[in-house]
Design a protein around this motif. Structure first.
Motif, short mmCIF file in Angstrom:
data_model
loop_
_atom_site.label_atom_id
_atom_site.label_comp_id
_atom_site.label_asym_id
_atom_site.label_seq_id
_atom_site.Cartn_x
_atom_site.Cartn_y
_atom_site.Cartn_z
N LEU A 57 -5.32 -9.19 3.59
CA LEU A 57 -4.45 -7.90 3.88
C LEU A 57 -3.39 -8.19 4.59
O LEU A 57 -2.18 -7.78 4.30
CB LEU A 57 -5.51 -6.97 4.72
CG LEU A 57 -4.84 -5.56 4.73
CD1 LEU A 57 -4.91 -4.72 3.53
CD2 LEU A 57 -5.40 -5.11 5.97
N MET A 85 5.28 -2.75 10.12
CA MET A 85 4.15 -2.76 9.22
C MET A 85 2.95 -3.85 9.92
O MET A 85 1.79 -3.18 9.95
CB MET A 85 4.61 -3.24 7.95
CG MET A 85 5.13 -2.32 7.12
SD MET A 85 4.38 -0.47 6.95
CE MET A 85 3.04 -1.17 5.69
N PRO A 111 -7.77 -7.10 -1.19
CA PRO A 111 -6.89 -6.76 -0.05
C PRO A 111 -5.46 -6.85 -0.31
O PRO A 111 -4.63 -6.09 0.31
CB PRO A 111 -7.51 -7.69 0.87
CG PRO A 111 -8.56 -8.36 0.20
CD PRO A 111 -8.86 -7.99 -1.23
N VAL A 112 -5.06 -7.78 -1.31
CA VAL A 112 -3.74 -7.71 -1.64
C VAL A 112 -3.10 -6.50 -2.36
O VAL A 112 -1.91 -5.90 -2.05
CB VAL A 112 -3.32 -9.02 -2.09
CG1 VAL A 112 -1.78 -9.13 -2.78
CG2 VAL A 112 -3.58 -10.24 -1.55
N ILE A 154 -2.70 -3.91 0.61
CA ILE A 154 -1.40 -4.08 1.39
C ILE A 154 -0.36 -3.64 0.54
O ILE A 154 0.62 -2.84 0.89
CB ILE A 154 -1.29 -5.46 1.91
CG1 ILE A 154 -0.13 -5.24 3.08
CG2 ILE A 154 -0.99 -6.53 0.97
CD1 ILE A 154 -0.34 -4.75 4.26
N LEU A 171 -0.19 0.19 0.15
CA LEU A 171 0.22 0.55 1.30
C LEU A 171 1.63 0.63 1.57
O LEU A 171 2.17 1.60 1.98
CB LEU A 171 -0.58 -0.10 2.47
CG LEU A 171 -1.02 0.58 3.85
CD1 LEU A 171 -1.73 1.89 3.44
CD2 LEU A 171 -1.81 -0.20 4.70
N LEU A 172 2.17 -0.63 1.16
CA LEU A 172 3.52 -0.74 1.33
C LEU A 172 4.33 0.12 0.52
O LEU A 172 5.66 0.85 0.68
CB LEU A 172 3.97 -2.27 1.28
CG LEU A 172 3.70 -3.19 2.25
CD1 LEU A 172 4.17 -4.82 1.62
CD2 LEU A 172 4.64 -3.02 3.38
N PHE A 182 4.50 3.70 1.89
CA PHE A 182 5.18 3.65 3.04
C PHE A 182 6.78 3.62 2.54
O PHE A 182 7.77 4.21 3.02
CB PHE A 182 4.93 2.61 4.05
CG PHE A 182 4.25 2.81 5.00
CD1 PHE A 182 4.71 3.30 6.54
CD2 PHE A 182 2.50 2.77 4.76
CE1 PHE A 182 3.54 3.67 7.33
CE2 PHE A 182 1.99 2.88 5.84
CZ PHE A 182 2.33 3.44 7.14
N PHE A 236 3.23 -9.04 -5.50
CA PHE A 236 2.05 -8.65 -4.59
C PHE A 236 1.24 -7.83 -5.89
O PHE A 236 -0.11 -8.15 -5.69
CB PHE A 236 2.69 -7.57 -3.78
CG PHE A 236 3.12 -8.12 -2.61
CD1 PHE A 236 3.96 -9.40 -2.37
CD2 PHE A 236 2.96 -7.73 -1.24
CE1 PHE A 236 4.29 -9.92 -1.21
CE2 PHE A 236 3.12 -8.01 -0.10
CZ PHE A 236 4.02 -9.14 -0.03
N PHE A 257 -0.55 -10.52 -8.00
CA PHE A 257 -1.35 -11.29 -7.33
C PHE A 257 -2.85 -10.66 -7.37
O PHE A 257 -3.95 -11.43 -7.41
CB PHE A 257 -1.00 -11.68 -5.84
CG PHE A 257 -1.93 -12.59 -5.13
CD1 PHE A 257 -1.99 -13.89 -5.31
CD2 PHE A 257 -3.18 -12.05 -4.28
CE1 PHE A 257 -2.79 -14.78 -4.69
CE2 PHE A 257 -3.80 -13.06 -3.71
CZ PHE A 257 -3.79 -14.26 -3.87
#
Lengths: 225, 136, 550
Positions: A48, A164, C223-224, C227, C230-231, C234, C257, C260
């Motif tokens: 993460l 972030m 998990p990638v 993120i 999430l990015l 945002f 991302f 991946f």
């Protein structure tokens, strides 16, 4: 499940809260399974944050000048103090696990309390850093309003990554505080002993990982930019 | 790791408490000396950052961070005494992270390399392999 | 090696005498919602993913119907954009990714390795709830403005332009990611720590190996995605700039991302299918799997190589020529372990006593469709060819051959195979067989056509098209009706069996793995006593002249 706990009481063993769940052959396998589960979970945490480290690497390689310029606006004294605070919290956490291993309930309580205090200190320092950045307009992307930068766009990207990364890390600190509080309460209820302390160990591993991430964040963001 | 279950083959199902968990307690001085080492490394990394080594600053900082991280993982997180598979888990997560960052940067750090080549040796779309024009 | 194909039981002192099966053990909806029994959780997952499959399927039918004629058939262009996006998002995140692991895997893994439950039963239930919450948030977009970005959520369209409920869908996918991670984590620990005495790694059924490899991918890749989404959230909410070229960011970075995760996720989707096919082919041809270790390790190899090839989705994105070349080259390597599997399955069939019952039919359908899907994947992995075929119907056809012809067909095959075990009911063999045949015909009508469309230049995700494509589009649409009917018949056959089906015996197919050595449906603790395994999962009595497996 409760039948095994009763069995232990009947056998006159200590730590009545301890039990082996019905699907585990032995207590040792149960403990090691839990630990392996935590380690696999830590893998997900590493990846993460990995996404953020990846974007840091790429943009630093593109915008080296802007990144170096921007990182001078981070306070490396505050960052350094926070590093020390987290290392101390890691020590108290590790010692708390050791105390649980030796069935020292009082020491577990004190050490977990100390860990919580360090974590809170970390967040308070972070709060002052953040409010300082907000005040100066050192903000991500479109919100970047600080003046006097040679490469304001690149600095905007730097602060996007800074917020972030440290934001997600701060969230993990907060979550860690919740978990530590949870095992603190369980410890006060006398649920842990040398025979059963898996939750303390698990939360400990998580907490050390939060520290590990910061060990990399601090030099990357504050020291080399 | 293929033998976890096999070694317990004689335990069968409900032998609760048969193989009790016995914690591996480390001496206190290991924790304290690890902590001192971490503090020393922190001071070093901050001190070094005031000296300009050019590009090497990054690598020095990462080297020190990795030393610190190894200390935390091996000692505070007990990996040194743990089942080896847990170390494998941690190391492989770093390998995947390396793949992620490395392959992505094989793109981002190499963009636009073909344009100058195409500029110097323009391509004849009607004859991409130069079959019709006489060989020089 | 035992030739008698039995499992020795050790009588434990607490062996459950007169224990009821897991379905009747506890009544009422609360007993289901609070259960920590992996079999009940698997069944609830099964219901959820089949429901998602129906929702996604309806969107698919709507998309195909719209494409029956150029320009407007039944919906507006904006509606069409939403329909294919929702089709993709629902099918990927709500159906295919959780389909086999969370439903069949949850039900079968503990039984197959001889355990009473997964390692962390409460976590298992927790992950089901997370899945439901994520699914509801995703589906809330249906009433909150829909989504029209395509299931890939590419920036900058998703971050700056689209006015639809992008945040709902991405947040939902983000949350469902946790469910996927926790399920994978649970499976890995279960297989490491809870195998029954004598159940060595190489005695595990191949489905376990496949799901082990799947779980690795789920843990490392998901998990990638987390993120990334999430990015994106945002970026959309605060314009932080990481993906926004106007602010110095890089939109191609989003694709890195995203892929991946999403390329390895392709293997989250197909690897469990591989596992099921290995079971189906071995059991329904009564033959020891040819090259057990090759199949087992090729699953792990695919999972690992799958992390090195994501850039082949980005050949025309503007990524560097160097990266494109490397990714193209590495993509070919995936074909090796996949080829090993196909050859091994075929060799297993050869000389076996093949019974053409429903699961076997589905397995054969899989073999043909997956081979086509896999081979066209090699074309697309070739940098030069992909420049021509990128974002055309050729790609659409290719990945449907793998995802539907591969995963969905394997899922249905597995469902038919283990249905008697899960529910204790036998279904109508006729209904199952007809559904398999309809799926095969309908699928090829729908998607083989699209190879032609794509190679002639029909771009994907387009609402309107040239008149010359109309006959092929119409044929494809008619095919989608046959395909839909095939899947619907399959589901109906299974549901009808719940009411009218005969009581299933413990081992209707003569399988040797542990799930067939316990009652149908199994008792809550899975086995009367902990089984002791003395042979591999496929050690069928050897025919004369065959060699003993090492």
């Amino acid at each position: 499940m409760s039948s095994s706990a009763e069995a232990h009481v009947a056998n006159g063993e200590k730590s009545p809260q301890f039990h082996v769940a019905h699907h585990f052959p032995t207590a040792d396998i149960q403990f090691n399974s839990g630990k392996m589960g935590i380690w696999l979970f830590l893998v997900t945490e590493i990846l993460l944050f990995g996404g953020m480290f990846c974007s840091f690497a790429i943009f630093r390689s593109w915008y080296l000048g802007g990144f170096v310029e921007a990182h001078h606006h981070l306070d490396r004294v505050m960052g350094g103090i926070n590093t020390i605070v987290l290392i101390c919290s890691s020590l108290t956490m590790a010692l708390a696990v050791r105390a649980a291993q030796t069935t020292n309930k009082k020491a577990v309580t004190v050490l977990l309390g100390l860990t919580l205090a360090f974590a809170a200190t970390f967040l308070v320092i972070k709060y002052f850093e953040y409010s300082h950045k907000f005040h100066d307009g050192l903000l991500p992307g479109i919100h970047f309003t600080a003046t006097g930068f040679q490469e304001p766009r690149e600095a905007g990207i730097f602060f996007a990554i800074y917020f972030m990364m440290t934001g997600i890390h701060g969230f993990h600190v907060l979550a860690g505080m919740g978990l530590i509080t949870w095992i603190l309460i369980r410890n006060l209820k006398g649920q842990f002993s040398s025979r059963y302390y898996a939750p303390v160990e698990g939360v400990g591993l998580y907490w050390h990982l939060v520290d590990l991430i910061w060990i990399y964040l601090f030099p990357l963001l504050y020291l080399v930019g | 790791m293929a033998t976890h279950s096999d070694t317990h083959a004689d335990v069968h199902g409900h032998a609760h408490g048969g193989a009790d968990h016995v914690p591996h307690v480390l001496p206190l001085k290991i924790y304290i000396s690890t902590w001192i080492a971490l503090m020393v490394f922190t001071v070093i990394t901050v001190a070094v950052s005031y000296v300009d080594f050019g590009d090497f600053n990054l690598w020095i900082a990462m080297l020190i961070a990795t030393c610190k991280a190894s200390l935390v993982a091996l000692l505070f997180m007990h990996l040194r005494w743990d089942e080896r598979f847990n170390s494998i888990i941690l190391v492989s997560s770093l390998i995947f992270l390396g793949i992620f960052i490395g392959f992505t940067m094989s793109d981002t750090d190499n963009r636009g390399r073909a344009e100058p080549i195409e500029h110097d040796r323009p391509l004849d779309i009607k004859d991409p392999f130069g079959l019709q024009s006489p060989q020089q | 090696m035992s030739q008698t194909a039995t499992v020795d039981h050790v009588v434990a002192p607490d062996s459950g005498k007169g224990a009821v099966d897991y379905i009747r053990n506890g009544k009422g909806i609360v007993s289901w919602l609070t259960t920590i029994d992996h079999k009940r959780i698997g069944l609830m997952y099964l219901g959820s993913v089949v429901l998602a499959f129906l929702v996604g399927g309806l969107f698919a039918l709507a998309v195909r119907l719209e494409l029956l004629t150029p320009s407007r058939t039944i919906m507006s262009a904006a509606g069409y954009n939403q329909a294919y996006t929702l089709h993709g998002a629902v099918m990927v995140f709500l159906f295919i990714i959780p389909s086999i692991p969370a439903s069949l895997g949850n039900f079968l893994i503990p039984i197959m390795v001889g355990a009473k439950d997964v390692a962390f039963p409460k976590l298992n239930l927790f992950s089901l709830y997370i899945f439901w919450i994520g699914a509801l948030i995703t589906l809330s977009s249906l009433v909150l403005g829909g989504i029209d970005t395509g299931w890939t959520f590419y920036v900058p369209y998703s971050s700056r332009v689209s006015t639809t409920a992008v945040v709902n869908v991405t947040l939902g996918a983000f949350i469902m990611g946790f469910s996927s991670i926790l399920t994978g984590l649970n499976f890995i620990v279960t297989m490491h720590k809870l195998r029954a005495p004598g159940m060595s790694w190489y005695r595990m059924p191949l489905l376990c190996w496949a799901l082990y490899a799947t779980s690795l991918v789920q843990i490392v890749a998901t998990p990638v995605l987390g993120i990334t989404l999430l990015l994106l959230i945002f970026e959309r909410a605060f314009q932080i700039g990481i993906f926004d070229p106007a602010l110095g960011g890089d939109p191609v970075l989003f694709q890195h991302f995203f892929w991946f995760y999403s390329h390895p996720a392709v293997y989250i989707m197909i690897l469990p299918g591989f596992g099921i096919i290995s079971e189906l082919i071995a059991v329904h041809s009564r033959r020891k799997v040819f090259g057990y270790k090759a199949i087992a390790f090729s699953s792990v190899a695919i999972a690992l190589i799958g992390f090195l090839v994501w850039g082949h989705h980005m050949f025309v994105s503007g990524q560097s020529e160097l990266a494109g070349t490397i990714f193209s080259f590495l993509t070919f390597i995936v074909a090796i372990p996949s080829g090993i599997k196909v050859f091994n399955w075929t060799s297993t069939l050869w000389g076996g006593s093949i019974k053409l019952d429903t699961p076997m039919l589905y397995a054969l359908v899989f073999l043909i469709l997956f081979t086509i899907g896999g081979l066209t994947g090699v074309f697309l992995g070739m940098l030069g060819v992909d420049l021509h075929l990128h974002d055309t119907y050729f790609v659409v056809a290719h990945f449907h051959y793998v995802m539907v012809g591969g995963t969905a067909v394997a899922f249905f095959g597995g469902l038919f195979h283990w249905w008697p075990k899960m529910t204790g009911k036998m279904y109508s063999e006729k209904g199952g067989a007809v559904s398999a045949i309809l799926v095969f015909i309908g699928f090829n009508m729908t998607f083989f056509t699209q190879f032609f469309l794509g190679s002639r230049g029909m771009p994907r995700r387009y609402y309107n098209y040239l008149d010359q494509f109309q006959p092929l589009h119409a044929f494809s649409t008619v095919g989608s009706w046959v395909l839909g009917a095939g899947f619907a018949l399959g589901i109906v056959t299974l549901l009808v069996s719940l009411k009218n089906g005969k009581q299933a015996p413990a081992n209707p197919w003569g399988g040797l793995s542990l799930e067939w050595q316990t009652a149908s449906p199994p008792i809550t603790e899975n086995f009367e006593s902990t089984p002791v395994v003395t042979h591999g999962a496929y050690d069928y009595p050897l025919a004369q002249g065959q060699k003993e497996h090492a």
